[in-house]
Design a protein around this motif. Structure first.
Motif, mmCIF file in Angstrom:
data_model
loop_
_atom_site.group_PDB
_atom_site.id
_atom_site.type_symbol
_atom_site.label_atom_id
_atom_site.label_comp_id
_atom_site.label_asym_id
_atom_site.label_seq_id
_atom_site.Cartn_x
_atom_site.Cartn_y
_atom_site.Cartn_z
ATOM 1 N N CYS A 64 44.673 82.351 -52.094
ATOM 2 C CA CYS A 64 45.837 82.010 -52.904
ATOM 3 C C CYS A 64 45.490 81.001 -54.002
ATOM 4 O O CYS A 64 44.960 79.925 -53.721
ATOM 5 C CB CYS A 64 46.905 81.429 -51.967
ATOM 6 N N CYS A 103 51.796 77.877 -43.984
ATOM 7 C CA CYS A 103 51.545 79.138 -44.687
ATOM 8 C C CYS A 103 51.048 80.198 -43.715
ATOM 9 O O CYS A 103 51.566 81.307 -43.674
ATOM 10 C CB CYS A 103 50.527 78.904 -45.811
ATOM 11 N N CYS A 121 56.246 81.999 -50.394
ATOM 12 C CA CYS A 121 55.577 81.792 -51.677
ATOM 13 C C CYS A 121 56.525 81.281 -52.776
ATOM 14 O O CYS A 121 56.125 80.466 -53.600
ATOM 15 C CB CYS A 121 54.904 83.074 -52.134
HETATM 16 S S1 SF4 Z 1 53.042 80.162 -49.091
HETATM 17 FE FE1 SF4 Z 1 52.281 81.659 -50.546
HETATM 18 S S2 SF4 Z 1 51.896 80.462 -52.377
HETATM 19 FE FE2 SF4 Z 1 52.040 79.003 -50.701
HETATM 20 S S3 SF4 Z 1 49.975 78.731 -49.983
HETATM 21 FE FE3 SF4 Z 1 50.873 80.342 -48.747
HETATM 22 S S4 SF4 Z 1 50.267 82.237 -49.785
HETATM 23 FE FE4 SF4 Z 1 50.017 80.588 -51.237
#
Ligand code: SF4
Length: 459
Positions: free
Chosen positions: A388, A412, A419
């Motif tokens: 990411c 995450c 995201c």
């Molecule tokens: S939630 Fe989505 S944007 Fe945030 S670190 Fe995880 S994969 Fe990346």
């Protein structure tokens, strides 16, 4: 492994292979010897090193060492450049003698950037951001290659040791290569070795923070530094496998022109005699070399260092350079925000330190993430922070606190963090970072404008 490693990236295997092939050492092996490692070190963003032990020893013993790196003034200063700046500044805070070079000769000869643009970009993009990020101009050195006479003299001297075929093997030069391009390579070698000149209190261990792609350049400069020594000091084993140390003159004493420039590459028989006198213990002195015996295995490292110091000192007395082999730290490449490589020709792929914060926020909101196709899927399977670009921005530039990064990584992976919100939070952090940095840039400009040495660049 990536499951439990918040600093991990999936392509780490590629780096490991690269390191095995080229003899780069993993940086993590040195971590416990560094008192307050920079977050790039703690988080495995600095992934490898070559010869950093000398620099670390100097840092821990409180003896002199240097850090140097350069910036090609051919485009906007972006977060990739910031990584190098942060590393220079960290070493300067650790009492390293810091050098930052604007590689205008390289930009002019390789990219065709005009001298005027080199000056403007070098100063207004790179130097101003470097100072805004915390480079101490009272202690450190910032220069344009084309204005540095000592550097150009050293580059010429290096040219007496570098040959066309090796430059061609490393840089792919063919018979149509522009001579200025070749000269710019020698100037870059000189950039790396310059901190070790006597005028700057050298020779001294020097680290060059760079991306892994720069390793061929580092290897060439280490090779040249070694060729510019008068003597080679090596640990060897005799036929019964007992260690001994050999000091070998690199050239015949006949070629000595004492007191003149250019004498450095040549060994002087007087120098060899002096080394023999200063080294105690059991030894045999030959016309071109000395062998030192009865080395205790347990003390062989410290004995070797003591002998290297004597040889270096004598070499300096005879007009040599006494260079340490320059060390390097290698950081991982930052991915482009759009996925793939960061490219200066694709503005969406990078964030410039000088761009309007709201534009940067838009790029963050559109960046490629490691998220799943649907929210449901993400809640169920979790995201892939290792792939990411948002996560990379957070751990490299926007979050200092390691515990918070670990928490974020776990959120995450577990699907708790989504995201959309994550991007919004990152965009806000990016806006506040850029706003603060751009205010600090204005202050930095003022500081540079007032400075005895640097004010001339604003005329
Ligand atoms: S939630 Fe989505 S944007 Fe945030 S670190 Fe995880 S994969 Fe990346």
């Amino acid at each position: 492994m990536a499951e439990i490693d918040p600093w991990g990236v999936l392509d780490i295997k590629d780096y490991t292979r690269l390191f095995e092939d080229f003899g780069i050492s993993p940086f993590k092996d040195l971590l416990d010897q560094i008192e307050n490692p920079h977050l790039y070190m703690r988080r495995g963003i600095i992934v490898g090193h070559r010869g950093y032990e000398d620099v670390l020893r100097a840092m821990n013993e409180g003896s002199t060492f240097a850090v140097m790196s350069g910036f090609m003034p051919s485009g906007k200063v972006h977060l990739g450049g910031k990584m190098v700046m942060d590393e220079i500044i960290w070493h300067q805070r650790m009492e390293g003698d810091a050098f930052a070079c604007i590689a205008d000769m390289e930009a002019h000869s390789v990219r065709g950037v005009s001298w005027k643009q080199c000056r403007e970009i070098g100063l207004n993009e790179y130097i101003v951001s470097l100072v805004a990020l915390g480079f101490d101009i009272e202690k450190g050195h910032i220069y344009f290659q084309s204005e540095n006479k000592k550097l150009l003299d050293l580059a010429f001297e290096i040219g007496t040791k570098a040959i066309f075929s090796e430059l061609s093997a490393i840089y792919g030069f063919h018979s149509d290569v522009k001579i200025a391009h070749m000269i710019s390579v020698l100037v870059q070698n000189a950039d790396i070795l310059q901190p070790q000149l006597r005028e700057y209190g050298g020779p001294k261990p020097t680290v060059i923070p760079v991306g892994v792609d720069q390793d061929p350049h580092i290897r060439l400069t280490r090779d040249i530094a070694s060729r510019m020594r008068m003597f080679l000091v090596e640990k060897r084993l005799d036929k019964d496998l007992n260690p001994y140390i050999s000091i070998r003159a690199k050239n015949k004493p006949l070629q000595v022109f004492r007191g003149q420039r250019g004498e450095a590459p040549f060994a002087d028989s007087g120098a060899l005699e002096e080394i023999a006198k200063r080294i105690e213990g059991q030894k045999k002195v030959y016309e071109m070399h000395i062998d030192i015996f009865s080395i205790e295995e347990s003390e062989s490292e410290s004995t070797m260092r003591a002998i290297e110091e004597i040889v270096r000192d004598v070499e300096l007395g005879y007009g040599g350079y006494g260079f340490f082999l320059p060390a390097a730290t290698y950081h991982r490449f930052m991915q482009g925000l759009t996925g793939g490589k960061m490219s200066s020709s694709v503005p969406e792929s990078y964030i410039a330190l000088t761009e309007p914060p709201e534009d940067a926020a838009k790029k963050v909101l559109q960046a490629k993430t490691g998220g799943r196709v649907t929210v449901e899927e993400q809640k169920k399977l979790g995201g892939v922070p290792e792939e990411c670009t948002i996560y990379e921005l957070l751990i490299s530039h926007l979050i200092e606190d390691d515990d918070y990064v670990k928490e974020l990584f776990e959120e995450c992976k577990s699907g708790k963090r989504l995201c959309k919100e994550c991007k919004v939070q990152t965009a806000e952090l990016m806006v506040s970072f850029l706003k603060r940095h751009q205010e600090e840039r204005e202050e930095a400009k003022e500081v540079l404008r007032q400075h005895e040495i640097y004010k001339q660049w604003f005329r």
